[in-house]
Design a protein around this motif. Structure first.
Motif, PDB file in Angstrom:
ATOM      1  N   GLY A 129     -23.583  39.964  42.449  1.00  0.00           N
ATOM      2  CA  GLY A 129     -24.879  40.018  43.132  1.00  0.00           C
ATOM      3  C   GLY A 129     -24.792  40.312  44.607  1.00  0.00           C
ATOM      4  N   ILE A 130     -23.631  40.825  45.052  1.00  0.00           N
ATOM      5  CA  ILE A 130     -23.467  41.159  46.478  1.00  0.00           C
ATOM      6  C   ILE A 130     -22.997  42.603  46.593  1.00  0.00           C
ATOM      7  N   LEU A 131     -22.622  43.027  47.776  1.00  0.00           N
ATOM      8  CA  LEU A 131     -22.016  44.356  47.922  1.00  0.00           C
ATOM      9  C   LEU A 131     -20.723  44.200  48.709  1.00  0.00           C
ATOM     10  N   PRO A 132     -19.887  45.243  48.695  1.00  0.00           N
ATOM     11  CA  PRO A 132     -18.644  45.120  49.461  1.00  0.00           C
ATOM     12  C   PRO A 132     -19.013  44.849  50.921  1.00  0.00           C
ATOM     13  N   GLY A 133     -18.535  43.751  51.455  1.00  0.00           N
ATOM     14  CA  GLY A 133     -19.009  43.326  52.770  1.00  0.00           C
ATOM     15  C   GLY A 133     -17.964  43.449  53.851  1.00  0.00           C
ATOM     16  N   ASP A 151     -20.944  55.575  41.812  1.00  0.00           N
ATOM     17  CA  ASP A 151     -20.684  54.996  40.484  1.00  0.00           C
ATOM     18  C   ASP A 151     -19.881  53.706  40.600  1.00  0.00           C
ATOM     19  N   MET A 152     -18.803  53.789  41.371  1.00  0.00           N
ATOM     20  CA  MET A 152     -17.906  52.625  41.476  1.00  0.00           C
ATOM     21  C   MET A 152     -18.614  51.412  42.066  1.00  0.00           C
ATOM     22  N   ILE A 153     -19.353  51.645  43.138  1.00  0.00           N
ATOM     23  CA  ILE A 153     -19.906  50.505  43.884  1.00  0.00           C
ATOM     24  C   ILE A 153     -21.171  49.951  43.234  1.00  0.00           C
ATOM     25  N   LYS A 224     -32.273  50.286  34.542  1.00  0.00           N
ATOM     26  CA  LYS A 224     -31.201  49.511  33.928  1.00  0.00           C
ATOM     27  C   LYS A 224     -31.201  48.043  34.351  1.00  0.00           C
ATOM     28  N   SER A 225     -31.413  47.807  35.627  1.00  0.00           N
ATOM     29  CA  SER A 225     -31.351  46.405  36.082  1.00  0.00           C
ATOM     30  C   SER A 225     -32.504  46.116  37.037  1.00  0.00           C
ATOM     31  N   PRO A 226     -33.718  46.053  36.494  1.00  0.00           N
ATOM     32  CA  PRO A 226     -34.891  45.879  37.354  1.00  0.00           C
ATOM     33  C   PRO A 226     -34.897  44.565  38.131  1.00  0.00           C
ATOM     34  N   PHE A 227     -34.188  43.562  37.612  1.00  0.00           N
ATOM     35  CA  PHE A 227     -34.271  42.251  38.257  1.00  0.00           C
ATOM     36  C   PHE A 227     -33.164  42.010  39.288  1.00  0.00           C
ATOM     37  N   LEU A 228     -32.248  42.952  39.401  1.00  0.00           N
ATOM     38  CA  LEU A 228     -31.099  42.700  40.281  1.00  0.00           C
ATOM     39  C   LEU A 228     -31.205  43.488  41.589  1.00  0.00           C
ATOM     40  N   PRO A 229     -31.222  42.799  42.708  1.00  0.00           N
ATOM     41  CA  PRO A 229     -31.321  43.529  43.978  1.00  0.00           C
ATOM     42  C   PRO A 229     -30.010  44.199  44.416  1.00  0.00           C
ATOM     43  N   ALA A 230     -28.865  43.674  43.970  1.00  0.00           N
ATOM     44  CA  ALA A 230     -27.591  44.156  44.524  1.00  0.00           C
ATOM     45  C   ALA A 230     -27.303  45.636  44.235  1.00  0.00           C
ATOM     46  N   PRO A 231     -27.492  46.125  42.996  1.00  0.00           N
ATOM     47  CA  PRO A 231     -27.169  47.543  42.776  1.00  0.00           C
ATOM     48  C   PRO A 231     -27.982  48.463  43.688  1.00  0.00           C
TER      49      PRO A 231
END
Ligand code: 3HC
Length: 679
Positions: A129-133, A151-153, A224-231
């Motif tokens: 649920g995060i991104l590379p920080g 694609d990878m991230i 694909k992932s409407p509920f997830l903010p991270a992507p």
């Protein structure tokens, strides 16, 4: 120290050593920073290698420190990586194994990268649920095509390092892991005097070849992932990074990372990460517990369940015999298996050779003698104790000593089943979920006398057939179905109070379930739960439940298969249309029973359903049926489509606070059919 400093002539080697996967904890960052400083100020050192001890380079930032003050304590990872990048002596990442998240970001900040050709690389932060920080979203697109980075991230997918051959990500690969460090030292000596030192930050971003890349991906992620903010955040940071300087990009990435880290979705996904690893920790089982070899399997019953179960073993390369005494049902089962494999081939999910190999491992048989030498036999016959009894008495007679006797029962008393044999310590429950060849969850039911060796064998076997195994104790419905019974009960009670099926379904689907209880029941077949209720009525005549489901079935509305259930359906169309007939049926029932009607809000619908799960889950843990609350969450996430971003029913209750939950339960208990809330 979680990193060590060694010297090899003029090359300093910083070795990350923080088992099990060299996670970059606060102490590790401090140790690396200290060693780097020492190596830079040592006049005899001309180049620096950073590598990992053991089989991993690094699994990334220490997930277990997230949410503690250590996450951002000095030296913070981005600052440490900038320090490495700006170092006045060449720094070479020697990627000796798994290299993920902050580990890969560390490698990207180094001036050169060499690795084994078979290590796994990923920026999997999105799965938490995060991104590379620590610069991953800004450095990677300066080395790899933007399409690959996106694609990878946004997916967190794992790549084999060899798939990146020919890209500037790696300077070279060494096939023989043992030769890696030696080659890297020779390389370090060679580049020690090369100036200017190559720095990823100084390279330009490789812009996307396809100008619509970001827009297309945005739509795909929303679907694909409407509920997830991270992507979406990953994509945004990658896209905006193309318009910013490196330093500005880093700052933007850091801000987004901090925001996501404190989001409820990330907390839920991190809970799942830990929960999935905790299920393997089972009381009475440790590294010294023996296992039995499982080379041959048998399945009793060639119905949908038996056929699906058998496919798991064939797909894993284990020969499996399916026994069914009825010739017709055996050939139907074998036909079902063939068509299922062939459909996977036509969908491109399986190649023809693998399909044929799997089919060659499956054999239909019609008498018990032919399965006598199996190491494991799984019964998947009709869910009735007398039928199970006959099968287990027979198995006890014919199976070789040491064979494991498993039942796929979803509700019956495993201890009683075991008592039909003279070897109850060899009896275990393996509760697969339908479709058994697809669903990841496996409830492993430990009977009163199941031996540790048998249980351990089942857990190891689950891994071989790629199932997520959760150990459950014996009770009616084990973990998942016992909770589901409370959920579906509440859903029907809501109808009695004035809700419509679509109102209940929509509320829970907005919460994140792929399908509400009524659409789900129409899909599975209302007649199936009707049959279960009829059976339960005999064993538990006083149980309180809504008669609405029975009335629906009495009207012949079995669901999609009869084009009528809780909803209406049209030919070749799975869309659920509201049914006037059902609305009248519900209102009439409520009127006859004298149930007061009221407006029920979506929030109450969600809480009634989800807290029904959590309340039962809590009892299941208290009774020791599940070892821990997070095991219950894994069951619901893997077997019942509980929305991932909510972390599971127990995690949801915990985020509400058990105090608040108790108060809610008391409120529900004073309402319609309140006596069914036992807490
Ligand atoms: N931090 C802390 N512990 C970690 C960890 C990490 N990054 N990665 C794995 N572990 C722990 C697990 O919790 C488990 O601990 P346990 O034995 O106490 O349960 C142990 O390592 C072994 O893990 P697995 O059972 O998963 O072992 P495998 O060998 O099957 O897999 C792996 C190893 C591929 C590294 C897998 O563990 C994995 O995918 N880990 C997560 C990697 C990840 O998500 N990294 C990103 C972290 S976030 C980050 O880096 C932020 C940065 O951008 C700033």
């Amino acid at each position: 120290m979680t990193a060590h400093l060694e010297h090899h002539n003029s090359v300093a080697i910083i070795r990350i050593d923080n088992p099990p996967v060299n996670g970059i904890a606060h102490a590790t960052r401090a140790a690396i920073a200290q060693h780097l400083q020492n190596a830079l100020s040592d006049q005899l050192i001309t180049a620096i290698i950073i590598t990992g001890h053991g089989i991993a380079f690094s699994g990334g930032a220490d997930i277990k420190e997230f949410g503690t003050e250590k996450t951002f304590a000095d030296p913070a990872l981005p600052a440490l990586l900038n320090q490495i990048e700006l170092a006045s002596k060449p720094v070479i990442a020697v990627v000796n194994g798994v290299c993920m998240g902050g580990g890969l970001e560390l490698a990207l900040a180094c001036h050169y990268r060499v690795g084994t050709s078979a290590c796994q690389l990923a920026l999997p932060e999105v799965k938490l649920g995060i991104l590379p920080g620590a610069g991953g979203t800004q450095r990677l697109p300066r080395l790899l095509r933007m399409e690959t980075c996106v694609d990878m991230i946004t997916s967190g997918q794992v790549l084999d390092s060899s798939s990146l051959r020919g890209t500037p990500l790696f300077d070279f690969f060494v096939d023989d892991t043992k030769a890696l460090l030696g080659s890297a030292i020779a390389f370090a000596e060679k580049v020690a005097t090369v100036r200017p030192i190559p720095r990823v930050a100084e390279r330009a971003v490789i812009v996307a070849e396809d100008p619509s890349l970001f827009e297309q991906k945005r739509l795909e992620l929303q679907k694909k992932s409407p509920f997830l903010p991270a992507p979406k955040a990953c994509l945004k940071v990658l896209e905006e990074g193309t318009q910013l300087s490196f330093a500005e990009g880093l700052q933007m990435e850091r801000n987004a990372f901090q925001e996501l880290l404190s989001s409820p979705e990330s907390k839920a996904l991190r809970h799942i990460f830990v929960a999935e690893r905790a299920i393997g920790k089972v009381a009475g089982i440790d590294a010294s517990t023996p296992t039995r070899a499982i080379a041959k399997v048998a399945v009793i019953g060639a119905g949908t369940m038996g056929a699906g179960i058998a496919m798991n073993f064939a797909s894993a390369g284990i020969p499996v015999k399916i026994l069914d005494l009825q010739e017709e049902s055996l050939s139907k089962g074998l036909y079902r298996i063939r068509t299922s494999y062939q459909s996977s081939v036509s969908k491109g999910k399986l190649n023809q050779a693998a399909c044929e190999h799997a089919l060659s491992l499956i054999q239909g048989v019609q008498n018990y003698e032919e399965i006598a030498d199996a190491d494991l036999v799984i019964e998947a016959v009709f869910e009735q104790m007398s039928v199970k009894e006959a099968v287990f008495r027979q198995l006890d007679q014919v199976m070789k000593p040491g064979a494991i006797l498993a039942s796929n029962t979803s509700t019956l008393d495993l201890n009683l089943i075991a008592s039909f044999t003279s070897r109850p310590s060899d009896v275990i429950g393996l509760h697969f979920f339908s479709p058994a060849n697809v669903m990841e969850l496996l409830e492993v039911v430990r009977g009163r006398e199941t031996s540790a060796e048998v249980l351990n064998t089942a857990l190891k076997l689950a891994k071989r057939i790629k199932k997520t195994a959760v150990v459950a104790g014996v009770c009616d419905g084990f973990i998942g179905n016992r909770m589901l019974a409370q959920y579906t009960k509440q859903a029907a009670f809501l109808l009695e109070e004035g809700c419509t099926p679509q109102q209940v379904d929509t509320a829970i689907e907005r919460f994140g379930f792929a399908m509400g209880p009524f659409r789900m029941s129409d899909l599975a077949g209302n007649d199936i739960s009707w049959a279960v209720r009829k059976a339960r009525k005999l064993s538990k005549p006083d149980e309180i439940y809504s008669a609405l489901g029975d009335l629906l079935c009495e009207a012949g509305r079995f669901g999609q298969k009869t084009k009528a259930g809780w909803y209406d359906y049209q030919d070749n169309d799975r869309t659920a249309y509201p049914s006037e007939f059902v609305l009248v049926l519900i209102r009439q029932h409520a009127l006859e029973q004298g149930y007061a009607q009221r407006e029920v809000g979506d929030e109450e619908i969600v809480q009634r359903l989800v807290l029904a799960l959590a309340n039962e889950g809590r009892k299941i843990v208290e009774e020791g049926i599940a070892a821990r609350a997070s095991d219950v969450d894994v069951v619901y996430l893997k077997g019942y489509g509980f929305p991932k971003h909510r972390g599971g029913p127990m995690f949801y209750a915990q985020t509400l606070g058990w105090e608040t939950v108790s108060q809610k339960l008391r409120e529900f208990a004073s309402g319609h059919r309140g006596e069914t809330w036992v807490f």
